[in-house]
Scaffold this motif. Structure first.
Motif, PDB file in Angstrom:
ATOM      1  N   ARG D  42      14.500  59.959  26.469  1.00 14.92           N
ATOM      2  CA  ARG D  42      13.484  60.071  25.420  1.00 14.92           C
ATOM      3  C   ARG D  42      12.301  59.200  25.781  1.00 14.92           C
ATOM      4  O   ARG D  42      12.382  58.327  26.643  1.00 14.92           O
ATOM      5  CB  ARG D  42      14.039  59.578  24.081  1.00 14.92           C
ATOM      6  CG  ARG D  42      15.323  60.190  23.673  1.00 14.92           C
ATOM      7  CD  ARG D  42      15.164  61.506  22.971  1.00 14.92           C
ATOM      8  NE  ARG D  42      16.204  62.417  23.439  1.00 14.92           N
ATOM      9  CZ  ARG D  42      16.447  63.606  22.911  1.00 14.92           C
ATOM     10  NH1 ARG D  42      15.710  64.062  21.919  1.00 14.92           N
ATOM     11  NH2 ARG D  42      17.398  64.372  23.383  1.00 14.92           N
TER      12      ARG D  42
ATOM     13  N   GLY F  15      17.619  57.474  21.090  1.00 13.45           N
ATOM     14  CA  GLY F  15      16.508  58.065  20.342  1.00 13.45           C
ATOM     15  C   GLY F  15      15.185  57.433  20.736  1.00 13.45           C
ATOM     16  O   GLY F  15      15.136  56.283  21.194  1.00 13.45           O
ATOM     17  N   CYS F  16      14.093  58.182  20.573  1.00 18.44           N
ATOM     18  CA  CYS F  16      12.770  57.625  20.845  1.00 18.44           C
ATOM     19  C   CYS F  16      12.565  56.362  20.015  1.00 18.44           C
ATOM     20  O   CYS F  16      13.117  56.229  18.927  1.00 18.44           O
ATOM     21  CB  CYS F  16      11.657  58.589  20.411  1.00 18.44           C
ATOM     22  SG  CYS F  16      11.725  60.223  21.120  1.00 18.44           S
ATOM     23  N   CYS F  19      12.231  56.620  16.023  1.00 20.89           N
ATOM     24  CA  CYS F  19      12.843  57.900  15.625  1.00 20.89           C
ATOM     25  C   CYS F  19      13.270  57.913  14.160  1.00 20.89           C
ATOM     26  O   CYS F  19      14.063  57.078  13.725  1.00 20.89           O
ATOM     27  CB  CYS F  19      14.058  58.172  16.505  1.00 20.89           C
ATOM     28  SG  CYS F  19      15.037  59.562  15.924  1.00 20.89           S
ATOM     29  N   ALA F  21      15.029  60.287  12.723  1.00 17.83           N
ATOM     30  CA  ALA F  21      16.391  60.816  12.553  1.00 17.83           C
ATOM     31  C   ALA F  21      17.392  59.673  12.512  1.00 17.83           C
ATOM     32  O   ALA F  21      18.316  59.657  11.679  1.00 17.83           O
ATOM     33  CB  ALA F  21      16.728  61.781  13.689  1.00 17.83           C
ATOM     34  N   CYS F  44      18.756  66.490  18.841  1.00 17.95           N
ATOM     35  CA  CYS F  44      18.390  65.115  19.176  1.00 17.95           C
ATOM     36  C   CYS F  44      19.488  64.131  18.817  1.00 17.95           C
ATOM     37  O   CYS F  44      19.901  63.311  19.632  1.00 17.95           O
ATOM     38  CB  CYS F  44      17.130  64.722  18.405  1.00 17.95           C
ATOM     39  SG  CYS F  44      15.622  65.030  19.349  1.00 17.95           S
ATOM     40  N   MET F  48      21.288  61.939  21.644  1.00 13.61           N
ATOM     41  CA  MET F  48      20.918  60.539  21.780  1.00 13.61           C
ATOM     42  C   MET F  48      22.066  59.592  21.448  1.00 13.61           C
ATOM     43  O   MET F  48      22.050  58.432  21.864  1.00 13.61           O
ATOM     44  CB  MET F  48      19.694  60.218  20.919  1.00 13.61           C
ATOM     45  CG  MET F  48      19.955  60.083  19.445  1.00 13.61           C
ATOM     46  SD  MET F  48      18.415  60.344  18.545  1.00 13.61           S
ATOM     47  CE  MET F  48      18.786  59.505  17.018  1.00 13.61           C
ATOM     48  N   ASN F 124      13.102  67.576  11.071  1.00  8.73           N
ATOM     49  CA  ASN F 124      11.883  67.098  11.722  1.00  8.73           C
ATOM     50  C   ASN F 124      10.957  68.262  12.057  1.00  8.73           C
ATOM     51  O   ASN F 124      10.016  68.138  12.823  1.00  8.73           O
ATOM     52  CB  ASN F 124      12.216  66.259  12.968  1.00  8.73           C
ATOM     53  CG  ASN F 124      13.225  66.961  13.846  1.00  8.73           C
ATOM     54  OD1 ASN F 124      13.245  68.183  13.907  1.00  8.73           O
ATOM     55  ND2 ASN F 124      14.055  66.193  14.538  1.00  8.73           N
ATOM     56  N   MET F 128      13.320  69.478  18.407  1.00  9.19           N
ATOM     57  CA  MET F 128      12.789  68.331  19.129  1.00  9.19           C
ATOM     58  C   MET F 128      13.567  68.067  20.409  1.00  9.19           C
ATOM     59  O   MET F 128      12.993  67.698  21.424  1.00  9.19           O
ATOM     60  CB  MET F 128      12.805  67.099  18.231  1.00  9.19           C
ATOM     61  CG  MET F 128      11.882  67.224  17.029  1.00  9.19           C
ATOM     62  SD  MET F 128      10.230  67.809  17.511  1.00  9.19           S
ATOM     63  CE  MET F 128       9.473  67.992  15.897  1.00  9.19           C
ATOM     64  N   GLN F 206      12.185  64.132   7.749  1.00 10.19           N
ATOM     65  CA  GLN F 206      12.325  63.048   8.715  1.00 10.19           C
ATOM     66  C   GLN F 206      11.230  63.148   9.760  1.00 10.19           C
ATOM     67  O   GLN F 206      11.303  63.925  10.692  1.00 10.19           O
ATOM     68  CB  GLN F 206      13.726  63.164   9.351  1.00 10.19           C
ATOM     69  CG  GLN F 206      13.976  62.333  10.538  1.00 10.19           C
ATOM     70  CD  GLN F 206      13.965  63.179  11.799  1.00 10.19           C
ATOM     71  OE1 GLN F 206      14.784  64.058  11.963  1.00 10.19           O
ATOM     72  NE2 GLN F 206      13.035  62.901  12.704  1.00 10.19           N
ATOM     73  N   CYS F 208       8.905  62.678  12.938  1.00  8.82           N
ATOM     74  CA  CYS F 208       9.310  62.531  14.336  1.00  8.82           C
ATOM     75  C   CYS F 208       8.070  62.200  15.152  1.00  8.82           C
ATOM     76  O   CYS F 208       7.157  63.018  15.262  1.00  8.82           O
ATOM     77  CB  CYS F 208       9.941  63.850  14.792  1.00  8.82           C
ATOM     78  SG  CYS F 208       9.978  64.080  16.573  1.00  8.82           S
ATOM     79  N   THR F 209       8.063  61.003  15.685  1.00  3.99           N
ATOM     80  CA  THR F 209       6.864  60.515  16.371  1.00  3.99           C
ATOM     81  C   THR F 209       6.463  61.414  17.540  1.00  3.99           C
ATOM     82  O   THR F 209       5.298  61.730  17.733  1.00  3.99           O
ATOM     83  CB  THR F 209       7.078  59.045  16.828  1.00  3.99           C
ATOM     84  OG1 THR F 209       6.092  58.700  17.773  1.00  3.99           O
ATOM     85  CG2 THR F 209       8.440  58.819  17.444  1.00  3.99           C
ATOM     86  N   THR F 210       7.464  61.873  18.268  1.00  9.52           N
ATOM     87  CA  THR F 210       7.192  62.680  19.450  1.00  9.52           C
ATOM     88  C   THR F 210       6.732  64.085  19.078  1.00  9.52           C
ATOM     89  O   THR F 210       5.784  64.618  19.662  1.00  9.52           O
ATOM     90  CB  THR F 210       8.478  62.775  20.291  1.00  9.52           C
ATOM     91  OG1 THR F 210       8.974  61.454  20.486  1.00  9.52           O
ATOM     92  CG2 THR F 210       8.226  63.432  21.620  1.00  9.52           C
TER      93      THR F 210
HETATM   94  S1  SF4 Z   1      12.118  63.660  19.443  1.00  4.21           S
HETATM   95 FE1  SF4 Z   1      11.873  63.002  17.313  1.00  4.21          FE
HETATM   96  S2  SF4 Z   1      13.873  63.307  16.357  1.00  4.21           S
HETATM   97 FE2  SF4 Z   1      14.175  63.389  18.589  1.00  4.21          FE
HETATM   98  S3  SF4 Z   1      14.759  61.295  19.167  1.00  4.21           S
HETATM   99 FE3  SF4 Z   1      12.517  61.443  19.388  1.00  4.21          FE
HETATM  100  S4  SF4 Z   1      11.687  60.830  17.425  1.00  4.21           S
HETATM  101 FE4  SF4 Z   1      13.853  61.201  17.108  1.00  4.21          FE
END
Ligand code: SF4
Ligand SMILES: Cc1ncc(C[n+]2csc(CCOP(=O)(O)OP(=O)(O)O)c2C)c(N)n1
Ligand SMILES: Cc1ncc(C[n+]2csc(CCOP(=O)(O)OP(=O)(O)O)c2C)c(N)n1
Ligand code: SF4
Ligand code: SF4
Ligand code: SF4
Ligand code: SF4
Ligand code: SF4
Ligand SMILES: [Mg+2]
Ligand SMILES: [Mg+2]
Lengths: 289, 383, 80, 174, 383, 289, 80, 174
Positions: D42, F15-16, F19, F21, F44, F48, F124, F128, F206, F208-210
Motif C-alpha cells: 500500500r 493498510g495505507c 486508512c 477501513a 483491502c 492488509m 469506501n 480499492m 469510510q 479512503c485517502t488513496t
Molecule cells: S486503499 Fe483505502 S481502504 Fe484500502 S488500505 Fe488504502 S486507505 Fe484503506
C-alpha cells in the motif's frame, strides 16, 4: 385493452395442463408484440418451451443458465442498443427461484446499470421445475420438499422475500406487481414497462397446479383468491410513487386461500393466524383495510 | 504501425480497440485490471464505439458476453484467476452455444491460499470447456493473438470462443516494445462480424440455448470436437494471412532448436523467453537442447508437436499448474498423445520465480531422471 | 446432425407436439351459450382456443380452466 | 545488458520511473523491459521496480537479483531495506538525500537532493523523474533527450513540462 | 442393519444421517434433488440434529460448507452438474483451506446444450481441485463410500475434501436393495469430528484463509500433493476397517477378471455393472477380457492399476467425459501414468444409453483399433 | 460509551497510512469484544491484515472469497449455534464491492434465512484493493479507473445503489448506516446489532485517502463532511421503524465535500448541481431539511 | 514448511511488521496540552496510541489523523 | 430375468408402481431394480417406468428395450405411444380399460377396469397399485402378499389400507 390475437408462445409446449406460467407469458408477449427479444432463466418455462429441436417461441429467445437472466439480458440489450435497435423490447423471464434466489445479483446489477429492459418474475412460489422445493418467495407455512412439514416443522419458516420492494429500493423507474388472474391489469403494466425508458420490474403471481396442489381448472381462481385475501397485493411504483392498482373493498380471510391448496393443508390455527396477522400488517402498510 | 513500449495488458487493450467490439462487459481483478481500465478510458473518450457494461461480477461479465454475442455482435472481455473460476459454468455454456467470444485471461494462481501472482492453473482448469486457448510469450504476441483469435473463433468451421492467456505480472505488468498495427490493416485482416448460425433479431426469430435430451446431446458435443479439430487448419491459415499483412510469423507451436536436440523442453507462455536464453547458453556449452513452445494449447496440436520432436530422445514438460497425483496438464496431454520418454516438472506456482537455475535443474533432472514428475523450486525444508 | 449450437431456426415449431394426447377430459364449447367475453381465449395456457372460440383439440390438454372461468358455463368438460 | 533496481515507497512513482527509463532506452534504439516487484504493498510501504536495458531483444523474464545500478527515491528506505542487496561488484547506487550517505562501504554511492529540486520546481515532493536526470548524466546509459521526451509523453501538458525542467536540473547538477 | 430397496440418492441421504453432520447447506438440482429433500425431511422430523441451511445457490452451499467446516463441525452437502460448476471457485478454495467437507455429486452432463441426463463431465472438470473423488457403482457403494469419505477426509494425514460421485438417474433414480448399517456400528467406525488444524473459536483464535505470497504459495500447494499421496494408504486402511465392521470389501480399484485378460476395459461408476455382465457373456464365448474399475479416481491409484493390468496386452478406457482434442480424462490420466497400449472411448455423454452393444463395440474396436480415441454411440448420420 | 481498551485488530497491518477501513474495523471490534468470530470478503481489509504467516486479527477470522462473505458467515453462524455457542458474536466485513456488487446475493440469502449475525459493509465507494475501480456504491460523478472522466464522460453515471434500503426491504430486524467519523454512534449501533436476535446490517461510510484523493490526515474530516452535507445520512431502522440518529441542523453545500477530493475535481457545475439536487431529494425523503 | 491450510495460529502476530518504517512525518504529542479526550486513540488506524497517549513509533505510519483531529492541537507532525 | 415396462401419464404413479413391484419382488427373495424413463415430462404427459426382477443380483443398467410385460395405466395412451414396442415374443400386456382392447394382434392382452375399482374403493382415479394386483395373479412373477405389504409400507395409514383393498380386489378379479 383488446386482446391481441397473435400467439407468440405457441401451442405444443410441455407445461402441465393448467399451467399458470404459460398463461402469464402468453399474455406478456401479447402485450409486447413481435418486436421483442426474450431471455429466460432455467426453470419450468425454459424446459417446457425449448426441448431441442422444438421451440414454442415465435420471437427470438435465449437461455444460458439458471442464475444469469439479468446479465444475459444486459448483454442482449447492450448489443441491440449499440446497433441502434432502440425499438426492440427486451424482456427477461425468471422464475421466483431464478429471481429472488440464485439470480438476484445478476438482476440487481442489470437494474443498477439502467438497461432499458423489462424483467418479469413469474412467481409460483417454489422451484417447480425440480419438483417443488422452497425458494425465497415461498410463503410462510407452505410445505415444500425442502421446507417440509414434519415432527419439528410446520413448513417454510420464513416469510416471502419482498422482491418488488427490494427492486423499488434500487430506484428504478418502474416496479409493479401483477397476477395472471388480472390479465388487463397485467398487460397494461407490461405495456407501461415497455414504454418506460430504463429498467422495469414486474413481479407476477402465478398459481401452479402441481406445486400448490389444486385441480388444474382452478389456476385463475387461485390467483384471484390470493388477491382477494390480500396474500398478494397489486400495485405499481412509478418513479418512486406507489399506487395500488386493484382496490380491495373487503378482504376475504386468508383461510379461504390456504384451504384451497394442498401445500397449506397441514397448518394449525396458530400458523394460520400468524399468516393472517402478517397479511394484515402488509396490507396496513400500503393502506388496504 | 507504431512501435511503443507498453505492458501486455495495454497491448491486449489496443488489440481490443482495433477489433472494434460492440459490447465490452468486464470486471476488474489483479493482474487483469488495467485491461478493464484502458478499455473504460477508450470508451469514455469515444475511442471505441462500444457499450462498456460495468457488471457486478465476472459471472455476469461472461453472461452478458454470451447474451451480446448471441445478439450478433463482436464482444470482448477479460479476466483472471478467481474471476475465471467464477465464470466456470458459463465458460462451458459459451462453447456449447458456439458464440465466438474472445477473452483475455491474465494468468494468476488460484485460491486457497489466495495469491495474486502468476501461474496457469486458472485457465488450465478450463481446458475441457471447448474454448481455444493461446498462451502468449510476450506483449506483442498478446496483441497479435487477440486479433487472430477473433478471426479464428468467428470462422464458420470453428465457432468456438477463444481465450488469450498471458502470464500475470510477468507480462501484464512488464513494459516492452510493441508494434501496434494500424486500423486499416486490421480492417483488412478482420472484416466486421456477421454471424449466420445464431443471432437475436425479431425479423428472423431463433431459439438459442435449448435443452437437448439423450437423443441429441451426444451429437452436439461431438460437433464441438469437430469444430476443435477443424480449428487447427483455420489457425494455420489465419497465421499465414496475419503474416502477409503484418509481417509477423506465428504458428500453433514454435520449434526452437529442436531439430538436432536430444532433450526438448516443452512449455507455454512467458517462461519460453527465459528458456530460450538458457538454451542458447547451454548450446554454447555443447548441450543438445531445444524448446518446443506450445503457443496454441487448445486445439492441442498433436501433429505439429510430433513433427517438432521427432528427432529428440527425451521430453521435459514444464507446467505452471498441477493436477494433484498426476502432474501438470501439459505433461499429461503430451503423454496421452505423444510417444516419447517424457518427464514432468511443476514450476512457478503462485509466482515462485523461474530463473535460469530452475531451467537448468529441469534439464539436469531430465538427463538423470529420478521420478516422473518433479516439483522444481521448493524451499529446502520442504523437499 | 444437430444444428450448430443447437440453435432452433423454426420458431414455434413445438406445434409439432400434439399435446392433445395428454387430455383425459375434453372441453366442449356451446357456441349458443357463449357471450364472446374471450376469457377462455385469454386464460388457456396452451393457446388452444382461437378468436372464434374454436377449441383446437390437437393441443388442448383438458385442464378445465376455460370451463371454470367461462362466466356463462358455455364450456363443459367431458371424459374423453 | 544492464539491470537497474528502484527503491521507493508506494505512491512515490518508482514503477513509473522504471518504465520511463525503459521507454527512454527504447528511444535511444535499445531494447528495454521494466516491471514492478509484484506485491500487495500500500501507499507508504517500501516498493521496488526494475529496468533492463540491452542492445539485443531481452528475453529473460525473472526478477533482477544482481543490478548494475540501484536508485533510491527516499533515503528513509535505506534504514529499512537492504538497498545494496545483490548489487554487482562494480555497481553504483544513487540515493535521493540531503545528507551525506555514509553506509556505502566499497560501493560507489551518489547522492542527490532530488527532494529539494522537486519542492523548488514542482512544489511537491515527487522525485521519480528527477532522479532519472541524474542517472542519465552519471551513468550515460540513456540519453537525457530521450528521458525528457518520454517524460513529456507520459505526463502531457504542464505537469510534463515542469517535470522535464526538474529532471533537466538534476541532469545539470550531476 | 436393515436391507431395503431404495435409490442411491436415498442411500446417500441415509449415510449422511448416520454420520451426524452438524450443518447441511444444500441446493436442489436434478438429479441430486431427492438427497436435499430426504435431508430436509430428516431435519424437519428431528431425525438428525443438524442445521439445514436453505441456501439461495450452490455457490452459497459450498461457501457455507467451508464456513461451517472452518468453524469445526462435520458438514454434508450435495450437488450436480451446473451446481457443481457454479461452485468451482470455492471447490478449489475448500481443498486449499484443507477443510474435510464431504459432498455427493449426482453426475450429470453440463450445459450447453442443457441436459439433465447422466455423464461425468461435471466432476471430471473439477479433477484438478485437490478433492478426493470416488465413483460409485451402485446404491450400496454410494452409501458406504459416503461413510468412508468422512473417515478419510478427516484423517490428519489427508485433510482434503471428498466428492462421492454417483451417476445421475442410472443410480440416483434407480431403486435396488441396500444394506443400511446401524448407528452403533457407524459410531464405532467414525468417531465424532475433532479438528486440530483449524477451527473458529474465540478461546483459541486462528486466522483461516490467508493470502500467501510467492514465498509460501508453492509449498502450500505441494502440501496438498503430499496429502493426496498419503491418502492412498489412508483409503486402504479405511477400507479394511470398514470391512471388519460392515463386512463389505472395497478398494481403490476393482480387478474383475483382469488377471488372465488380454484386453482390459477401464471404467468408472455405474457402467461397470453392465460391463461385468458383458464380460461374463464374452468370456463364455472364450474372449479374454476383463474390467478394471477405478473406484477412487483421486487420488489416482497408479500402483493399483499397474498391478491389475500387468498381464494384459491392451487397455480400452471408457470415458463419460471429453476434453476436446485429447480424449477422456481417465484415458489421458492412464496414458500419463501407465505404460501399455491404450485406446480411448467416449461414451454416454448427456445420457446416451450405454448398452451391451456399446461395450462390445468398444471391445471390437480395441481388438482392431482404428484411432486413438473413438466416440461410440453416435447416430449414424454423424459418423 | 467508554472506549474499550482492547485492540483486536493489531498494529502492523498493511493498510495505507490514514486508512479509514482500519479505523472502522478497530472500532467495531472494540464494541464487540473478544467473544467474536469475524468473516471477511476479499478486499483491502483482508489483504492488509492477513499476509501469511502474519495476521492482525486477535479473534478467530476466516476468509474464503470475494463474493461469499454472507454465505460463509451463514455457515459459521450455523456451526456455532448448533454447538450451543449462542453468545459468540458473528460479524462479517465486506467492502462495498463485496457487498453491493459481487456479494449481494450471498448476503441477501444470509439475511433472508434469519441467521443471528452482523454484517458490516465498510464502504469506501470503490474497489480499492485492485486500485480504485467503480462499484455499485460509487457515487454519481466520481471518476474511477473504470468510470473515468473522459471526452464523453464525467465519471460514474449512476447514483449509489441504496444498499441499506435494499437490506431494509428484506425485513430484517436491524439496519443502520454509520460513519467512522461518528465513532460513538457507530459503536452504539454495533452493540445494538449484536444484542438483537437475528440478522443485522450496518453500512459504514469510510473515507479512503488513496481512492478518494485527499491527504491522509483528513480521513475523519472527510467522513464528517459527508454527513454534514447530507451526502451520507446516519439512521437506523429497527424492526421496520426508521430513525435519524444524527440531527443535521444546517446542511453544508455538497461542493464543500466534493471539492475536498480528487475523484470529483473534474466535475462541472452541471454535475455538481445534479448531485446537490439528488442529495436534497434523498434528505427530503427522510425529513432532513 | 507452511502450516496445513496456511492457518495462522498466532493471533495478532502482524506486530512483527514494524510499519513505523513507512513514516515520513512523525506525530509528536505534547502531554501538557493534552486534555485526554481520546480522539487520537480512537481514530488512529494503526492502534499506535495507547490509553496513556503514548505513541508507538514502531507502528505509527505518520498519517497525521491524530494531529488533525486533536481538538487542542496537542500533536504536531514533524519531518522524520 | 424378467423386465416390465409401465406406461402412464405424469402424475399417475407409474414410477411408484415400478418401485413397489421391485420392492415386492425383493420381499419374495428375488433381486430387483426399478427406474423411470428419465425425462422432463410434466403432469399429463406420457411417461414410462421399468422394473427388472431376477434370481441373481442385477447388474445391467440400461433402458429396458425388450420387456416381458407391459403395464398400461391409462388406455388413452395406447393411441399416442406404441405400447407394444420391443415386447418380447411371448410377452404380455395388461391395460387398464373399460373397453375391449382390439389392437393386440398376436400379443396376449389382458384388460382390467382398474379405474372402476379405483373410483369404487379409493374415490379417485389412481390405479397404479391396483394394476399390480392383477399383474401378480396373472403372471405369478411376484406374490400378492409382498405387493400388499409394500403398498402398506409405501403409503402408511389409511391410504395404504384402501390401496391394499383395491389391489386385492384386482387380484381376485384376475
Ligand atoms: S486503499 Fe483505502 S481502504 Fe484500502 S488500505 Fe488504502 S486507505 Fe484503506
Ligand atoms: C446452477 C443451477 N442450480 C440448480 C439448477 C437446477 N434447477 C433448474 S430450474 C430450478 C428451479 C427453478 O425454480 P424457479 O426459478 O422458481 O422456476 P420454476 O421452475 O418454478 O418455473 C432448479 C433448482 C440449475 N439448472 N442450475
Ligand atoms: C471473483 C473475484 N473477482 C475479482 C477479484 C479481485 N478483487 C479482489 S478485492 C476486489 C475489490 C474489492 O472492493 P471492495 O469490496 O469495495 O473492498 P475494498 O478493496 O475497497 O476494501 C477485487 C475486484 C477477486 N478476488 N475475486
Ligand atoms: S410445475 Fe407449475 S409452473 Fe411448472 S409447468 Fe407445471 S404448472 Fe406450470
Ligand atoms: S381445457 Fe385447458 S387447455 Fe383445453 S382449451 Fe380449455 S383452457 Fe385450453
Ligand atoms: S369464456 Fe365462455 S362466454 Fe367467454 S368467450 Fe369463452 S366460451 Fe364464450
Ligand atoms: S500519525 Fe496516524 S498512525 Fe501515527 S499515531 Fe497519529 S493517527 Fe496513528
Ligand atoms: S486528541 Fe489531543 S487532546 Fe485528545 S487525547 Fe489525543 S492528544 Fe490528548
Ligand atoms: Mg418457481
Ligand atoms: Mg471498496
Amino acid at each position: 385493452m383488446k386482446l391481441p390475437e397473435e400467439e407468440l408462445l405457441s401451442s405444443g409446449h410441455r407445461g402441465c395442463a393448467g399451467c399458470g406460467a404459460s398463461i402469464g407469458v402468453r399474455l406478456a408477449l401479447k402485450a409486447l408484440g413481435r418486436n421483442t427479444v426474450a431471455i429466460s432463466a432455467t426453470g419450468c418455462l425454459e424446459v417446457m418451451t425449448t426441448p431441442y429441436p422444438e421451440t414454442s417461441w415465435e420471437i427470438p429467445w435465449i437461455h444460458v443458465a439458471f442464475e444469469n437472466a439479468g446479465a444475459v439480458a444486459s448483454g442482449v440489450e447492450s448489443a441491440l442498443r449499440i446497433q441502434g435497435k432502440d425499438d426492440v423490447n427486451v424482456v427477461a423471464f425468471g422464475g421466483d427461484g431464478g429471481t429472488v434466489d440464485i439470480g438476484l445479483q445478476s438482476l440487481s446489477g442489470a437494474m443498477e446499470r439502467g438497461h432499458n429492459l423489462i424483467y418479469i418474475c413469474y412467481d409460483n412460489e417454489a422451484y417447480m421445475n425440480t419438483g417443488i422445493q422452497r425458494s425465497g418467495a415461498t410463503p410462510f407455512g407452505a410445505s415444500t420438499t425442502t421446507s417440509p412439514q414434519g415432527k419439528n416443522s410446520f413448513g417454510e419458516d420464513q416469510h416471502k422475500k419482498d422482491m418488488p420492494m427490494i427492486m423499488a429500493a434500487h430506484g428504478i423507474p418502474y416496479v409493479a406487481t401483477a397476477s395472471i388472474s388480472y390479465p388487463q391489469d397485467f398487460m397494461k403494466k407490461v405495456k407501461k414497462a415497455a414504454e418506460i425508458d430504463g429498467p422495469a420490474y414486474i413481479h407476477l403471481n402465478q398459481p401452479c397446479t402441481t406445486g400448490w396442489g389444486y385441480d388444474s381448472s382452478k389456476t385463475i381462481e387461485l390467483g384471484k383468491l390470493a388477491v382477494e385475501t390480500g396474500a398478494w397485493i397489486l400495485y405499481e411504483i412509478e418513479n418512486g410513487e406507489f399506487n395500488l392498482t386493484h382496490n380491495l373493498r373487503k378482504r376475504k380471510p386468508v383461510t379461504d386461500y390456504l384451504g384451497a391448496q394442498k401445500r397449506f393443508k397441514h397448518l394449525q390455527d396458530k400458523e394460520k393466524e400468524e399468516i393472517q396477522k402478517y397479511i394484515d400488517a402488509q396490507c396496513a402498510k400500503v393502506g388496504i383495510e | 504501425m507504431t512501435k511503443e513500449v507498453m505492458t501486455a495488458n495495454k497491448a491486449v487493450a489496443e488489440a481490443a480497440r482495433l477489433v472494434k467490439p460492440k459490447v465490452i462487459p468486464v470486471f476488474p481483478i489483479t493482474p487483469q485490471t488495467s485491461i478493464s481500465e484502458y478499455l473504460a478510458q477508450y470508451v469514455a473518450d469515444g475511442d471505441i464505439d462500444a457499450k462498456y457494461v460495468k457488471v457486478e461480477s465476472e459471472h455476469s461479465a461472461i453472461s452478458a458476453a454470451v447474451g451480446a454475442s448471441g445478439a450478433g455482435v463482436r464482444v470482448f472481455t477479460a479476466t483472471s484467476s478467481q474471476g475465471l473460476m467464477l465464470m466456470h459454468e458459463i465458460i462451458f455454456a459459451a462453447a456449447g452455444m458456439r458464440v465466438p467470444i474472445v477473452m483475455a485471461n491474465a494468468n494468476r494462481a488460484i485460491s486457497a491460499p489466495l495469491s495474486i501472482w502468476n501461474d496457469q492453473q486458472d485457465s488450465i482448469a478450463q481446458r475441457d470447456a471447448g474454448w481455444l486457448q493461446t498462451y502468449v510469450e510476450d506483449a506483442q504476441d498478446a496483441l497479435d493473438s487477440t486479433l487472430m483469435a477473433y478471426k479464428i473463433s468467428e470462422n464458420d468451421d470453428v465457432l468456438l470462443p477463444s481465450m488469450v492467456c498471458l502470464d500475470g505480472f510477468i507480462l501484464t505488468h512488464t513494459v516492452e516494445p510493441v508494434d501496434i498495427p494500424n486500423q486499416e490493416d486490421v480492417n483488412k485482416f478482420l472484416p466486421s462480424y456477421n454471424p449466420k448460425h445464431s443471432f437475436l433479431d425479431p425479423k428472423e426469430p431463433m431459439t438459442l440455448g435449448a435443452l437437448a435430451d439423450p437423443g441429441y446431446y451426444f451429437e452436439a458435443r461431438h460437433a464441438i470436437e469437430i469444430g476443435m479439430e477443424k480449428s487447427i487448419d483455420v489457425i494455420k491459415k489465419t497465421c499465414k494471412e496475419f503474416e502477409e499483412i503484418f509481417g509477423r510469423k506465428y504458428d500453433l507451436v514454435e520449434n526452437y532448436k529442436c531439430d538436432d536436440a536430444e532433450i526438448v523442453l516443452v512449455a507455454m507462455g512467458s517462461v519460453c523467453s527465459t528458456i530460450k536464453a538458457v538454451i542458447d547458453e547451454l548450446r554454447e556449452e555443447g548441450e543438445k537442447i531445444g524448446l518446443l513452445k506450445i503457443r496454441v494449447y487448445r486445439p492441442f496440436p498433436v501433429d505439429e508437436i510430433n513433427d517438432a520432436i521427432k528427432n529428440c530422445k527425451k521430453l521435459s514438460i514444464l507446467d505452471k499448474n498441477i493436477t494433484f497425483g498426476i502432474g501438470g496438464a501439459l505433461y499429461s496431454d503430451i503423454k496421452a498423445k505423444i510417444n516419447k520418454e517424457t518427464y514432468g516438472f511443476i514450476i512457478g506456482l503462485g509466482g515462485r520465480d523461474i530463473t535460469p537455475d530452475t531451467i537448468k535443474e529441469v534439464y539436469e533432472k531430465t538427463k538423470n531422471p529420478e521420478k516422473d514428475v518433479t516439483w522444481v523450486g521448493l524451499k529446502k525444508e520442504d523437499d | 446432425m444437430v444444428s450448430t449450437g443447437c440453435v432452433i431456426k423454426d420458431p414455434g415449431n413445438s406445434k409439432k407436439n400434439k399435446t392433445g394426447s395428454w387430455r383425459t377430459f375434453k372441453p366442449v364449447l356451446d357456441k349458443e351459450k357463449c357471450i364472446g367475453c374471450d376469457k377462455c381465449v385469454m386464460f388457456c395456457p396452451d393457446a388452444a382456443i382461437n378468436k372464434d372460440h374454436d377449441i383446437n383439440y390437437d393441443y388442448c390438454k383438458g385442464c378445465g380452466i376455460c370451463s371454470a372461468e367461462c362466466p356463462v358455463k358455455a364450456i363443459e368438460m367431458i371424459k374423453e | 545488458m544492464i539491470e537497474i533496481r528502484f527503491h521507493g515507497r508506494g505512491g512515490q512513482g518508482a514503477v513509473t520511473a522504471a518504465e520511463i527509463l525503459a521507454k527512454a532506452a527504447f528511444k535511444d534504439g535499445k531494447y528495454a523491459q521494466a516491471f514492478p516487484f509484484f506485491g500487495v504493498e500500500r501507499r507508504g510501504a517500501p516498493v521496488m521496480a526494475f529496468t533492463r536495458i540491452d542492445d539485443e531483444p531481452i528475453r529473460i523474464r525473472y526478477q533482477v537479483y544482481n543490478p548494475n545500478y540501484v536508485l533510491v527515491l527516499d533515503d528513509g528506505l535505506t534504514h529499512v531495506v537492504d538497498v545494496f542487496s545483490g548489487l554487482k561488484d562494480n555497481g553504483k547506487i544513487i540515493v535521493n538525500t540531503d545528507e551525506d550517505f555514509k553506509n556505502g562501504g566499497d560501493t560507489e554511492v551518489y547522492e542527490i537532493d532530488a527532494t529539494k529540486i522537486a519542492l523548488d520546481t514542482l512544489g511537491i515532493n515527487i522525485v521519480n523523474t528527477i532522479i532519472l536526470g541524474y542517472f542519465a548524466k552519471k551513468t550515460g546509459e540513456v540519453s537525457i533527450e530521450s528521458i525528457i521526451e518520454v517524460i513529456k509523453e507520459v505526463f502531457p501538458g504542464k505537469i510534463g513540462e515542469k517535470n522535464a525542467t526538474a529532471t533537466m536540473k538534476a541532469y545539470e547538477m550531476a
